[in-house]
Design a protein around this motif. Structure first.
Motif, PDB file in Angstrom:
ATOM      1  N   MET A  22      33.433  47.880  28.995  1.00 39.00           N
ATOM      2  CA  MET A  22      32.768  46.473  28.729  1.00 39.00           C
ATOM      3  C   MET A  22      33.912  45.281  29.299  1.00 39.00           C
ATOM      4  O   MET A  22      33.422  44.374  29.874  1.00 39.00           O
ATOM      5  CB  MET A  22      32.334  46.223  27.458  1.00 39.00           C
ATOM      6  CG  MET A  22      31.273  47.401  26.981  1.00 39.00           C
ATOM      7  SD  MET A  22      29.878  47.126  28.132  1.00 39.00           S
ATOM      8  CE  MET A  22      28.791  45.937  27.293  1.00 39.00           C
ATOM      9  N   VAL A  23      35.073  45.580  28.897  1.00 41.37           N
ATOM     10  CA  VAL A  23      36.132  44.168  29.593  1.00 41.37           C
ATOM     11  C   VAL A  23      36.075  44.513  30.935  1.00 41.37           C
ATOM     12  O   VAL A  23      36.129  43.359  31.715  1.00 41.37           O
ATOM     13  CB  VAL A  23      37.724  44.403  28.630  1.00 41.37           C
ATOM     14  CG1 VAL A  23      37.376  44.287  27.063  1.00 41.37           C
ATOM     15  CG2 VAL A  23      38.285  45.545  29.050  1.00 41.37           C
ATOM     16  N   LEU A  24      36.308  45.770  31.602  1.00 40.22           N
ATOM     17  CA  LEU A  24      36.379  45.743  33.131  1.00 40.22           C
ATOM     18  C   LEU A  24      34.963  45.254  33.738  1.00 40.22           C
ATOM     19  O   LEU A  24      35.097  44.507  34.578  1.00 40.22           O
ATOM     20  CB  LEU A  24      36.486  47.116  33.378  1.00 40.22           C
ATOM     21  CG  LEU A  24      36.360  47.433  34.951  1.00 40.22           C
ATOM     22  CD1 LEU A  24      37.616  46.614  35.498  1.00 40.22           C
ATOM     23  CD2 LEU A  24      36.627  48.739  35.265  1.00 40.22           C
ATOM     24  N   ALA A  25      33.819  45.628  32.993  1.00 40.74           N
ATOM     25  CA  ALA A  25      32.680  45.117  33.682  1.00 40.74           C
ATOM     26  C   ALA A  25      32.552  43.532  33.731  1.00 40.74           C
ATOM     27  O   ALA A  25      32.095  42.990  34.638  1.00 40.74           O
ATOM     28  CB  ALA A  25      31.423  45.862  32.784  1.00 40.74           C
ATOM     29  N   ALA A  26      32.886  43.116  32.514  1.00 38.92           N
ATOM     30  CA  ALA A  26      32.766  41.583  32.306  1.00 38.92           C
ATOM     31  C   ALA A  26      33.807  40.913  33.249  1.00 38.92           C
ATOM     32  O   ALA A  26      33.376  40.006  33.930  1.00 38.92           O
ATOM     33  CB  ALA A  26      33.044  41.253  30.861  1.00 38.92           C
ATOM     34  N   ALA A  27      35.053  41.363  33.215  1.00 38.66           N
ATOM     35  CA  ALA A  27      35.827  40.919  34.310  1.00 38.66           C
ATOM     36  C   ALA A  27      35.489  40.724  35.665  1.00 38.66           C
ATOM     37  O   ALA A  27      35.520  40.149  36.407  1.00 38.66           O
ATOM     38  CB  ALA A  27      37.350  41.509  34.118  1.00 38.66           C
ATOM     39  N   LEU A  28      35.027  42.083  36.245  1.00 36.92           N
ATOM     40  CA  LEU A  28      34.391  42.076  37.719  1.00 36.92           C
ATOM     41  C   LEU A  28      33.238  41.071  37.734  1.00 36.92           C
ATOM     42  O   LEU A  28      33.159  40.253  38.847  1.00 36.92           O
ATOM     43  CB  LEU A  28      34.105  43.567  38.020  1.00 36.92           C
ATOM     44  CG  LEU A  28      35.045  44.646  37.830  1.00 36.92           C
ATOM     45  CD1 LEU A  28      34.750  45.783  38.121  1.00 36.92           C
ATOM     46  CD2 LEU A  28      36.137  44.083  39.126  1.00 36.92           C
ATOM     47  N   ALA A  29      32.371  41.226  36.888  1.00 42.09           N
ATOM     48  CA  ALA A  29      31.142  40.225  36.921  1.00 42.09           C
ATOM     49  C   ALA A  29      31.382  38.660  36.930  1.00 42.09           C
ATOM     50  O   ALA A  29      30.959  37.992  37.794  1.00 42.09           O
ATOM     51  CB  ALA A  29      30.172  40.201  35.694  1.00 42.09           C
ATOM     52  N   GLU A  30      32.502  38.622  36.203  1.00 38.02           N
ATOM     53  CA  GLU A  30      33.071  37.191  36.147  1.00 38.02           C
ATOM     54  C   GLU A  30      33.627  36.518  37.539  1.00 38.02           C
ATOM     55  O   GLU A  30      34.084  35.449  37.610  1.00 38.02           O
ATOM     56  CB  GLU A  30      33.805  36.801  34.820  1.00 38.02           C
ATOM     57  CG  GLU A  30      33.062  36.773  33.596  1.00 38.02           C
ATOM     58  CD  GLU A  30      34.076  36.953  32.432  1.00 38.02           C
ATOM     59  OE1 GLU A  30      33.356  36.700  31.187  1.00 38.02           O
ATOM     60  OE2 GLU A  30      35.105  37.092  32.360  1.00 38.02           O
ATOM     61  N   ARG A  31      34.216  37.532  38.161  1.00 34.97           N
ATOM     62  CA  ARG A  31      34.705  37.320  39.394  1.00 34.97           C
ATOM     63  C   ARG A  31      33.565  37.329  40.447  1.00 34.97           C
ATOM     64  O   ARG A  31      33.824  37.244  41.734  1.00 34.97           O
ATOM     65  CB  ARG A  31      35.832  38.314  40.009  1.00 34.97           C
ATOM     66  CG  ARG A  31      37.164  38.214  38.948  1.00 34.97           C
ATOM     67  CD  ARG A  31      37.773  39.172  39.208  1.00 34.97           C
ATOM     68  NE  ARG A  31      39.135  39.250  38.273  1.00 34.97           N
ATOM     69  CZ  ARG A  31      40.144  39.814  38.686  1.00 34.97           C
ATOM     70  NH1 ARG A  31      40.528  40.351  39.984  1.00 34.97           N
ATOM     71  NH2 ARG A  31      41.149  39.746  37.573  1.00 34.97           N
TER      72      ARG A  31
END
Ligand SMILES: Nc1ncnc2c1ncn2[C@@H]1O[C@H](COP(=O)(O)OP(=O)(O)OP(=O)(O)O)[C@@H](O)[C@H]1O
Ligand SMILES: [Mg+2]
Length: 222
Positions: free
Chosen positions: A24-33
């Motif tokens: 979830m932290v990775l998915a969110a970080a990529l989506a926020e980019r």
């Protein structure tokens, strides 16, 4: 534009090592980019789905989440159906050595990330995932696998295990996630760590470094 999502599977046979947190932290970080990101929740416990469902109505979780737990050994087919819609599919695998979905996800993954708290029991349990990856490499030779040290604390035992991880046979990522309440607060609030603001500065920095390293690894996969 026609997309072909890259697939990142988060696997470890032991429960509670941080698979869903890493996902979830990775998915969110990529989506926020600005990337289009789908989380494939393959766990019948549906923790990733619950995390996204806890998000405030006005601030939805930045990545889409789909529950594929019913597909077990056929999750790779379901994931492949989504590839033209996203830039990344991050697969949250369930625990259990006999579970079919990690094997299925590894068949189609570009990158496997093994979250591993530097404790003796978690290190022993990770030998199971090493076998899984070795078997997966036979069927998917372009697969890359790395270990992400998670819940890192500064003790001499933890430091000794971190040194041992370097010898484990799967490369250790240079980024790591330390043991921080921010990661637990993000679950409860259904948000990314970046949404926690100033109080989560250290966790935000760790997740950014982690996402940078994943993008570099995926770049190498191309
Ligand atoms: N870096 C961290 N710092 C603090 N707490 C963490 C960290 N990583 C995970 N946790 C906490 O540890 C618990 C287990 O994490 P998580 O649910 O991500 O593990 P899991 O491997 O997905 O578990 P399962 O195998 O049951 O699906 C959760 O309460 C989570 O908030
Ligand atoms: Mg989980």
């Amino acid at each position: 534009m026609h997309k072909q999502a890259r697939i990142i599977a988060i696997c470890h046979p032991k429960g509670g090592v941080g698979k869903t947190t890493t996902t979830m932290v990775l998915a969110a970080a990529l989506a926020e980019r600005g990337y289009g990101v789908l989380v494939a929740d393959c766990d019948a416990q549906a923790s990733a789905s619950a995390w996204a469902n806890a998000a405030p109505e006005l601030k939805p979780f930045p990545a889409a989440v789909v529950n594929l737990s019913a597909y077990a050994g056929k999750v790779h087919r379901e994931i492949q159906k989504q590839l033209d819609k996203y830039d990344f599919v991050v697969v949250d695998c369930p625990p259990g050595l006999d579970s079919l979905s990690p094997q299925s996800a590894i068949l189609v993954a570009d990158l496997v990330i093994v979250p591993l708290p530097p404790s003796p029991a978690d290190l022993w349990a990770a030998r199971g995932v090493k076998l899984l990856i070795e078997r997966g490499l036979g069927l998917n030779p372009s697969l890359k696998a790395v270990i992400l040290a998670n819940r890192v604390v500064r003790t001499s035992l933890s430091n000794a295990i971190m040194r041992e991880l370097n010898e484990f046979g799967i490369p250790l990522m240079s980024s790591r996630l330390s043991n921080r309440t921010a990661y637990q607060e993000a679950v409860i609030s259904g948000v990314s760590v970046s949404a926690l603001g100033r109080d989560a500065q250290v966790a935000i920095g760790e997740v950014n470094a982690f996402a940078d390293e994943v993008l570099a690894l995926i770049g190498e996969c191309k």
